[in-house]
Motif scaffolding. Sequence first.
Motif, PDB file in Angstrom:
ATOM      1  N   THR A  90      -2.899  44.464   4.881  1.00  0.00           N
ATOM      2  CA  THR A  90      -2.352  44.192   3.554  1.00  0.00           C
ATOM      3  C   THR A  90      -1.949  45.476   2.846  1.00  0.00           C
ATOM      4  O   THR A  90      -0.938  45.516   2.135  1.00  0.00           O
ATOM      5  CB  THR A  90      -3.382  43.423   2.709  1.00  0.00           C
ATOM      6  OG1 THR A  90      -3.749  42.224   3.406  1.00  0.00           O
ATOM      7  CG2 THR A  90      -2.823  43.047   1.346  1.00  0.00           C
TER       8      THR A  90
ATOM      9  N   ARG B 149      -4.186  40.315   6.678  1.00  0.00           N
ATOM     10  CA  ARG B 149      -3.659  38.975   6.469  1.00  0.00           C
ATOM     11  C   ARG B 149      -4.437  37.966   7.307  1.00  0.00           C
ATOM     12  O   ARG B 149      -4.723  38.189   8.467  1.00  0.00           O
ATOM     13  CB  ARG B 149      -2.182  38.915   6.866  1.00  0.00           C
ATOM     14  CG  ARG B 149      -1.294  39.810   6.055  1.00  0.00           C
ATOM     15  CD  ARG B 149      -0.902  39.206   4.722  1.00  0.00           C
ATOM     16  NE  ARG B 149      -0.258  40.199   3.869  1.00  0.00           N
ATOM     17  CZ  ARG B 149       1.003  40.587   3.980  1.00  0.00           C
ATOM     18  NH1 ARG B 149       1.769  40.071   4.926  1.00  0.00           N
ATOM     19  NH2 ARG B 149       1.498  41.491   3.157  1.00  0.00           N
TER      20      ARG B 149
ATOM     21  N   GLU C 205      -8.169  35.990   3.160  1.00  0.00           N
ATOM     22  CA  GLU C 205      -7.004  36.293   2.334  1.00  0.00           C
ATOM     23  C   GLU C 205      -6.921  35.311   1.164  1.00  0.00           C
ATOM     24  O   GLU C 205      -6.785  34.102   1.363  1.00  0.00           O
ATOM     25  CB  GLU C 205      -5.725  36.222   3.163  1.00  0.00           C
ATOM     26  CG  GLU C 205      -4.479  36.567   2.366  1.00  0.00           C
ATOM     27  CD  GLU C 205      -3.205  36.481   3.181  1.00  0.00           C
ATOM     28  OE1 GLU C 205      -2.137  36.821   2.633  1.00  0.00           O
ATOM     29  OE2 GLU C 205      -3.264  36.065   4.363  1.00  0.00           O
TER      30      GLU C 205
END
Length: 451
Positions: free
Chosen positions: A151, A309, A313
């Motif tokens: 991320t 991810r 999440e």
Amino acid sequence: MNINNIRQVYLIGIGGIGMSALARYFRHLGCLVGGYDKTETELTRRLVAEGISVNYTDDFTIIHDAFKSTDEHTLIIYTPAVPSELAILNEFQQLGHALFKRSQVLGLISQNKFTIAVAGTHGKTTTSTLIAHILTDSGYGCSAFLGGISTNYNSNVLFSDNHVMVVEADEYDRSFLTLYPDIAVVTSADADHLDIYGDKDHLHESFLLFLNQVHEEGKRIVKTGLPFDADIGYSATGPADAYADNIHVKHGAFYFDYVWDEGSIADVHLGIPGKHNVENAVAAITVARQLEIPTAKIVKALSSFAGVRRRFEYIIKTDETIFIDDYAHHPEELKAFLSAVRQLYPTKKLTAIFQPHLFSRTRDFADGFAEALSSVDTLLLMEIYPAREMPIKGVDSRMLLDKVTIGDKHIAGADNIKEYVRQTRPELLVTVGAGDIDLLVKPLKAILEHV
């Protein structure tokens, strides 16, 4: 194969998370890169946007002629997940190409680098991404091949001019035996991939071989309790050479103390939740300490770590609605994920949508899955995602559902799930699994955000 001579690379199965990282790596080096995958996805669309050609038809004639050259400048990479009867695969072989597995190419790339390899049946993606983030955020630097989309960097591959490489070492198909690390981390070795290994003992033999390939002056950093020799043992709870103490939740976030034989680091803030992620962070800190990264920089990086991810999440995080998506597809991962959700939101009613992955894994670990799923309040169980497998008689989601002990449990398809969420608007919703359950995330987010 001299990896430095490569000018064009074609990847068969380019849409896989590991294959796409290699595609991006060679594109970064200035190579002409293309590939095949059977299905267009968000990831393949991003590859195309980055200048990598992708085709979705099993037709050798539409492949650029540059990739068909059999000279030393061309590299053809394939994943064992593609079927052996694939026409493109066979055409390349008939032309005389030497085809390389993804793991072999990682081995070639890592040959002249200081390699930090993270292995484990679960925990390896988050741990390797944590390590890569600490090295990058601190300015130490590294290249990295990750098994998920970071991320922080919106990518599964990182680049650096130094000679340090972080790689997720995959035990599937014994792929990690192409690596000879300077630092090896083993996060777990629970029974898994029994379609490959047959039993837990053969899986452990493979991990032992991997650890034996660590360079003589290297370090083996292994979670305590595993049946492998270690230079440094670590744990979320101790006793170990390095462990976490005083784990607590403060303002909706996880904090802990990192302890080793010569001292401690107090009140470390971890940017992602869960006791299992605290354990992953202990491993990452231990690696960073071997590289003599200053403590303040390690602590800063851990606080800013935004995760991977599909690993815990947050899709929606408001006072009214919490929606979390996670990749967990093994009972131990599932238990750790659901436990973390409960710890953060003990008073909220938990609705879980779970998609089992593989018939063989569902059969082998049905009791473990059922135990974990029995901890939720409402369960919507999807049909098994087959991936590479053919159905196994008597193994289906109904078999698993019957073992779950809660009363509010249902078999549900995608349309039923959308309608259920539309009608009930759960206050705490999780989608969990490694198949195509991720295709539900955007529609469910839209439903929950619609007033």
